[in-house]
Design a protein around this motif. Structure first.
Motif, short mmCIF file in Angstrom:
data_model
loop_
_atom_site.label_atom_id
_atom_site.label_comp_id
_atom_site.label_asym_id
_atom_site.label_seq_id
_atom_site.Cartn_x
_atom_site.Cartn_y
_atom_site.Cartn_z
N GLU A 1 26.88 15.07 4.16
CA GLU A 1 26.63 16.58 3.64
C GLU A 1 27.91 17.48 4.33
O GLU A 1 28.23 17.05 5.37
CB GLU A 1 25.34 17.26 4.36
CG GLU A 1 25.27 18.84 3.84
CD GLU A 1 23.84 19.25 4.08
OE1 GLU A 1 23.02 19.40 3.22
OE2 GLU A 1 23.70 19.63 5.36
N LYS B 1 25.11 11.49 -1.96
CA LYS B 1 24.17 10.51 -1.57
C LYS B 1 25.13 9.27 -1.44
O LYS B 1 25.97 9.13 -2.68
CB LYS B 1 23.11 10.43 -2.72
CG LYS B 1 21.92 11.33 -2.22
CD LYS B 1 20.70 10.99 -3.14
CE LYS B 1 19.49 12.10 -2.68
NZ LYS B 1 18.55 11.73 -3.33
N ARG C 1 23.92 12.22 7.17
CA ARG C 1 22.51 12.57 6.91
C ARG C 1 21.55 11.27 6.47
O ARG C 1 22.07 10.50 5.62
CB ARG C 1 22.16 13.64 5.79
CG ARG C 1 21.89 14.85 6.45
CD ARG C 1 21.42 16.01 5.51
NE ARG C 1 20.43 15.43 4.32
CZ ARG C 1 20.42 16.02 3.06
NH1 ARG C 1 20.98 17.15 3.01
NH2 ARG C 1 19.57 15.57 2.34
N CYS C 2 20.77 10.76 7.46
CA CYS C 2 19.87 9.51 7.09
C CYS C 2 18.47 10.16 7.44
O CYS C 2 18.04 9.93 8.53
CB CYS C 2 20.55 8.45 8.22
SG CYS C 2 22.03 7.87 7.87
N ASP C 3 17.93 10.39 6.50
CA ASP C 3 16.50 10.99 6.60
C ASP C 3 15.88 10.55 5.32
O ASP C 3 16.12 10.01 4.40
CB ASP C 3 16.62 12.35 6.93
CG ASP C 3 17.14 13.34 6.12
OD1 ASP C 3 17.25 12.98 4.78
OD2 ASP C 3 17.80 14.37 6.37
N SER C 4 14.67 11.13 5.29
CA SER C 4 13.72 11.01 4.16
C SER C 4 14.21 11.44 2.69
O SER C 4 13.65 10.97 1.83
CB SER C 4 12.12 11.65 4.37
OG SER C 4 12.40 12.75 4.68
N THR C 5 15.19 12.60 2.97
CA THR C 5 15.61 13.14 1.47
C THR C 5 16.84 12.22 1.05
O THR C 5 17.28 12.36 -0.01
CB THR C 5 16.16 14.42 1.85
OG1 THR C 5 17.23 14.47 2.70
CG2 THR C 5 15.10 15.52 2.23
N GLY C 6 17.32 11.14 1.95
CA GLY C 6 18.42 10.49 1.34
C GLY C 6 19.23 10.06 2.57
O GLY C 6 19.47 10.79 3.46
N HIS C 7 20.24 9.13 2.23
CA HIS C 7 21.23 8.70 3.07
C HIS C 7 22.63 9.27 2.34
O HIS C 7 22.88 8.93 1.09
CB HIS C 7 21.37 7.18 3.27
CG HIS C 7 20.41 6.65 4.14
ND1 HIS C 7 18.98 6.80 3.76
CD2 HIS C 7 20.11 6.07 5.31
CE1 HIS C 7 18.06 6.34 4.69
NE2 HIS C 7 19.07 5.87 5.80
N PHE D 1 26.00 17.86 -0.66
CA PHE D 1 25.60 16.50 -0.35
C PHE D 1 25.59 15.42 -1.13
O PHE D 1 25.60 15.47 -2.43
CB PHE D 1 23.79 16.62 -0.34
CG PHE D 1 23.33 15.15 0.29
CD1 PHE D 1 23.68 14.88 1.53
CD2 PHE D 1 22.38 14.71 -0.43
CE1 PHE D 1 23.02 13.69 2.03
CE2 PHE D 1 21.90 13.34 0.00
CZ PHE D 1 22.13 12.99 1.39
#
Length: 154
Positions: free
Chosen positions: A17, A89, A8-14, A87
């Motif tokens: 998951e 981070k 996951r590389c998006d606005s919620t974090g890298h 998830f």
């Protein structure tokens, strides 16, 4: 077991998951994980994977605290047959590193071991996993290290 691993590389974090699934027939509680996210230059892959047992590192996580369930009375356990998304981070996954991974200059690894107890705290179990982020010809996936009980076990 660890299932459905995704980058996951998006606005919620890298980060990474995954779904943690209790495939046993009893509760799993006090779930702890030593989880690693590593990027290695592609020319060092063979050396990194040559270890007979992965180097699990020291990044310890209280996975029980990551379990969320709206059911009243849920006490951060995974009941038999239950699954939960988790998830992790990571500051190691940056936009620059992601570009190097998809251009195949670096290799991303996600590996670790997870320890859990039964409800009466009389039996503990441990499982291990080792995944490599690879292009399967159609999309990027995390592939399990096949046929090696020192890398994938439960």
């Amino acid at each position: 077991i660890v299932r459905r691993v995704q980058l996951r590389c998006d606005s919620t974090g890298h980060g990474i998951e995954f779904v943690l699934a209790n495939i046993g027939d009893s509760y799993a509680q006090d779930i702890e994980g030593t989880i690693n996210i590593e990027t290695i230059p592609r020319d060092q892959m063979r050396e990194f994977e040559r270890n007979s047992i992965p180097l699990y590192g020291r990044d310890s996580y209280d996975i029980s605290q990551m379990i969320r369930n709206a059911q009243p009375g849920h006490d951060a356990t995974l009941q038999a047959g239950e699954r939960q998304p988790i998830f992790i981070k990571s500051g190691k996954i940056t936009d620059d590193i992601y570009s190097r991974i998809v251009s195949r200059g670096e290799v991303l690894y996600f590996f670790g071991k997870i320890l859990y107890w039964n409800r009466t705290h009389t039996i503990s179990r441990e499982m291990g996993f080792f995944r490599t982020f690879v292009w399967d010809g159609f999309k990027w996936i995390f592939e399990a290290k096949k046929d090696d009980p020192d890398y994938e076990w439960n």
